[in-house]
Design an enzyme around this catalytic site. Structure first.
Site, PDB file in Angstrom:
ATOM      1  N   TRP A  32      69.001  72.899 111.981  1.00 58.49           N
ATOM      2  CA  TRP A  32      68.174  71.746 111.606  1.00 58.49           C
ATOM      3  C   TRP A  32      68.763  70.989 110.409  1.00 58.49           C
ATOM      4  O   TRP A  32      69.228  71.586 109.446  1.00 58.49           O
ATOM      5  CB  TRP A  32      66.777  72.230 111.250  1.00 58.49           C
ATOM      6  N   MET A  33      68.662  69.654 110.478  1.00 58.36           N
ATOM      7  CA  MET A  33      69.046  68.776 109.377  1.00 58.36           C
ATOM      8  C   MET A  33      67.934  67.779 109.140  1.00 58.36           C
ATOM      9  O   MET A  33      67.362  67.230 110.081  1.00 58.36           O
ATOM     10  CB  MET A  33      70.339  68.031 109.729  1.00 58.36           C
ATOM     11  N   ASP A  35      66.651  65.230 105.326  1.00 54.32           N
ATOM     12  CA  ASP A  35      67.036  64.258 104.299  1.00 54.32           C
ATOM     13  C   ASP A  35      68.462  64.411 103.766  1.00 54.32           C
ATOM     14  O   ASP A  35      68.892  65.514 103.418  1.00 54.32           O
ATOM     15  CB  ASP A  35      66.107  64.370 103.093  1.00 54.32           C
ATOM     16  N   GLN A  51      69.329  68.406 103.633  1.00 51.97           N
ATOM     17  CA  GLN A  51      68.362  69.469 103.868  1.00 51.97           C
ATOM     18  C   GLN A  51      68.746  70.184 105.162  1.00 51.97           C
ATOM     19  O   GLN A  51      68.946  69.543 106.205  1.00 51.97           O
ATOM     20  CB  GLN A  51      66.961  68.887 103.963  1.00 51.97           C
ATOM     21  N   TRP A  59      62.443  72.833 111.264  1.00 53.97           N
ATOM     22  CA  TRP A  59      62.362  72.918 109.801  1.00 53.97           C
ATOM     23  C   TRP A  59      62.062  74.346 109.358  1.00 53.97           C
ATOM     24  O   TRP A  59      61.303  75.070 109.997  1.00 53.97           O
ATOM     25  CB  TRP A  59      61.271  71.968 109.318  1.00 53.97           C
ATOM     26  N   PHE A  94      64.621  71.951  97.827  1.00 58.06           N
ATOM     27  CA  PHE A  94      64.270  70.655  98.415  1.00 58.06           C
ATOM     28  C   PHE A  94      65.239  69.564  97.940  1.00 58.06           C
ATOM     29  O   PHE A  94      66.160  69.805  97.168  1.00 58.06           O
ATOM     30  CB  PHE A  94      62.832  70.300  98.069  1.00 58.06           C
ATOM     31  N   ARG A 162      58.821  65.931  93.464  1.00 58.75           N
ATOM     32  CA  ARG A 162      60.062  66.333  94.129  1.00 58.75           C
ATOM     33  C   ARG A 162      61.052  65.176  94.309  1.00 58.75           C
ATOM     34  O   ARG A 162      60.743  64.019  94.125  1.00 58.75           O
ATOM     35  CB  ARG A 162      59.762  66.943  95.503  1.00 58.75           C
ATOM     36  N   GLU A 217      58.234  59.898  98.565  1.00 57.99           N
ATOM     37  CA  GLU A 217      59.346  60.836  98.586  1.00 57.99           C
ATOM     38  C   GLU A 217      60.670  60.115  98.349  1.00 57.99           C
ATOM     39  O   GLU A 217      60.795  58.906  98.508  1.00 57.99           O
ATOM     40  CB  GLU A 217      59.394  61.574  99.923  1.00 57.99           C
ATOM     41  N   TRP A 300      59.611  62.433 111.287  1.00 58.27           N
ATOM     42  CA  TRP A 300      58.871  63.689 111.185  1.00 58.27           C
ATOM     43  C   TRP A 300      57.920  63.891 112.361  1.00 58.27           C
ATOM     44  O   TRP A 300      57.661  65.016 112.781  1.00 58.27           O
ATOM     45  CB  TRP A 300      58.064  63.720 109.892  1.00 58.27           C
TER      46      TRP A 300
END
Length: 497
Positions: A32-33, A35, A51, A59, A94, A162, A217, A300
């Site tokens: 998984w990939m 951001d 990520q 995720w 993160f 974050r 974000e 998402w």
């Protein structure tokens, strides 16, 4: 074997063959990939972290994957840079950013902790952490976290704190971080430091004033032209007319920067992309002064990849940002032109009804069309076409809109298939530049004043391109195959540099 060694061993032993992956878009080696992280230049080399959850195609506990490039197009995989292996980041490393320093390549990231309360519920705490390395291997500093949740003003969220973005002005480092205020509205808070380890809270750089979604974000803050731009990715954002349709959106706030109050004076807010798959963009400044942006090319809320595909997620093409007449433009990096082969040119070609032009086909293309004004009402470009599949963009003259449709791309998920975009800037010709790379399309409208990014997972055997017009249209076409191989074959983006 520690967690980082285990992740690297798994990546090496389970790396997926490149033949079924995009050619010039970054994908994970396996798993998984999401951001982009740490998009930066270190010792003359472009670094992109992301990520990463190597163990599944969904995720999970966040690691930092890592790749490098000399030109934004051809990439080389490197070992996993960070794994969640400390108390302060046990629930995930993160998103964050990176900067070149005298001590090495510094990574600023969000460490996530989970604490059990007396009543048995879980408290999530997010804090900012630092690792420093040589461009390949990174070590977390002993003083982590370097910004604790306790440094936030009273009422600010410690659970939603974050995605730090770092930059340097003279001898001072600044850090913009996503957060929520006491009303649970999104904001970006600003810190300063002289050494990346001791930080002082400065201000709320910008907030959404109850507009533009909830949590902000992945902030990014930089000068462009005569203005400053704050890029944010709001969650839970309601559509506003023809704008902001993704729920998890990416937007640019453009205005003046008040350096005394450390506050962005917002003048306009614009969508960064109108497609279904664009989130968490991050930028860097090149050595020649260009501002380059890359984003996660997925949503998402829509995971439409085929179940048998063992990798999940990809990045957009890096894009150069410019500000002209207070309008934000995006264009693919100029370096992509070095990989264009097999030119096909049509000048002032008349299209009436359904038409398939010789040599106009393929799934790895840089394709530009200039459509002249006429008495037609609709013009459609369909790609990844065979007798069963197609994906299309339709231009509707009366409403000056472009409509995307991937209903017949072979999708088996109950996901958004159609999305439309009102054209901002009308000209006597409509210029459409399409980048196709096996499973995605990026459309740049009228030199990039608007973009439209979406994925589709049509079987690779479908590679025809069909043009259709209800009356007569005059169009000029410039098409190139993108090849990373010296022999003209498609090659792959992870050849040796």
């Amino acid at each position: 074997m520690n967690d980082l060694e285990r992740a690297n061993k798994y990546q090496e032993e389970n790396r997926i063959d490149l033949c079924g992956k995009p050619v010039f878009h970054v994908t994970p080696p396996v798993g998984w990939m999401n951001d982009p992280n740490g998009f930066s230049v270190f010792q003359g080399t472009i670094h992109l972290f992301y990520q990463y959850h190597p163990y599944r195609d969904s995720w999970g506990p966040m690691h930092w994957g890592h790749c490098i490039s000399k030109d934004f197009v051809k990439w080389k995989e490197l070992p996993v840079a960070l794994a969640p292996d400390m108390d302060y980041d046990a629930a995930g490393c993160f998103s964050g950013s990176a900067i070149e320093t005298e001590k090495g390549h510094a990574l600023l990231y969000t460490g996530v902790m989970e604490k059990e309360r007396e009543d048995g519920t879980i408290e999530v705490v997010q804090q900012q952490c630092l690792a420093i390395g040589d461009g390949i291997y990174y070590k977390k500093v002993s003083g982590n976290p370097v910004i604790t949740a306790g440094q936030l003003p009273k009422g600010f969220s410690t659970q939603d704190f974050r995605d730090p973005k770092v930059w340097r002005e003279r001898d001072t480092y600044y850090l913009a971080v996503g957060n929520k205020n006491e009303k649970q509205n999104g904001q970006v808070v600003l810190f300063e430091s002289g050494d990346l380890e001791e930080w002082r809270y400065l201000s709320v750089l910008a907030d959404n004033q109850g507009k533009y979604g909830k949590m902000w974000e992945c902030p990014d803050f930089f000068p462009l032209g005569q203005k400053h731009i704050l890029v944010v990715s709001p969650q839970d954002m309601q559509a506003d007319g023809a704008e902001f349709h993704n729920g998890n959106q990416s937007a640019a706030l453009i205005g003046e920067y008040d350096r005394k109050q450390y506050r962005l004076l917002e003048e306009q807010v614009v969508s960064l992309d109108y497609g279904t798959d664009f989130y968490a963009p991050q930028t860097l400044e090149t050595e020649d002064g260009r501002r380059i942006m890359i984003a996660w090319m997925q949503s998402w809320d829509m995971n439409i990849k085929p179940a048998e595909q063992k990798w999940n997620g990809m990045m957009t093409i890096p894009r150069q940002l410019t500000l002209r007449n207070n309008q934000l433009y995006q264009q693919p990096v100029k370096e992509l032109e070095h990989y264009r082969t097999e030119p096909v040119i049509y000048t002032d070609k008349e299209i009436c009804g359904k038409c398939q032009l010789p040599e106009l086909r393929g799934r790895v293309l840089d394709l530009t069309m200039e459509l002249q004004e006429g008495d037609y009402q609709e013009f459609t470009v369909s790609f990844a076409v065979n007798e069963k599949y197609h994906t299309s963009f339709r231009y509707i003259c009366a409403t000056q809109t472009i409509e995307f449709d991937r209903t017949y791309s072979g999708m088996e998920r109950d996901a958004v298939c159609r999305r439309s975009m009102k054209i901002k800037k009308t000209e006597k010709t409509l210029k459409l530049r399409f980048l196709l790379d096996r499973f995605s399309v990026e459309l740049f409208v009228n030199d990039g004043i608007q973009t439209f990014t979406s994925t589709f997972y049509t079987p690779l055997g479908a590679e025809d391109i069909i043009l259709e017009c209800d009356k007569k249209a005059v169009i000029s076409i410039e098409k190139y195959t993108i090849s990373l191989d010296e022999n003209g074959k498609e090659g792959d983006q992870f050849e040796k540099i």
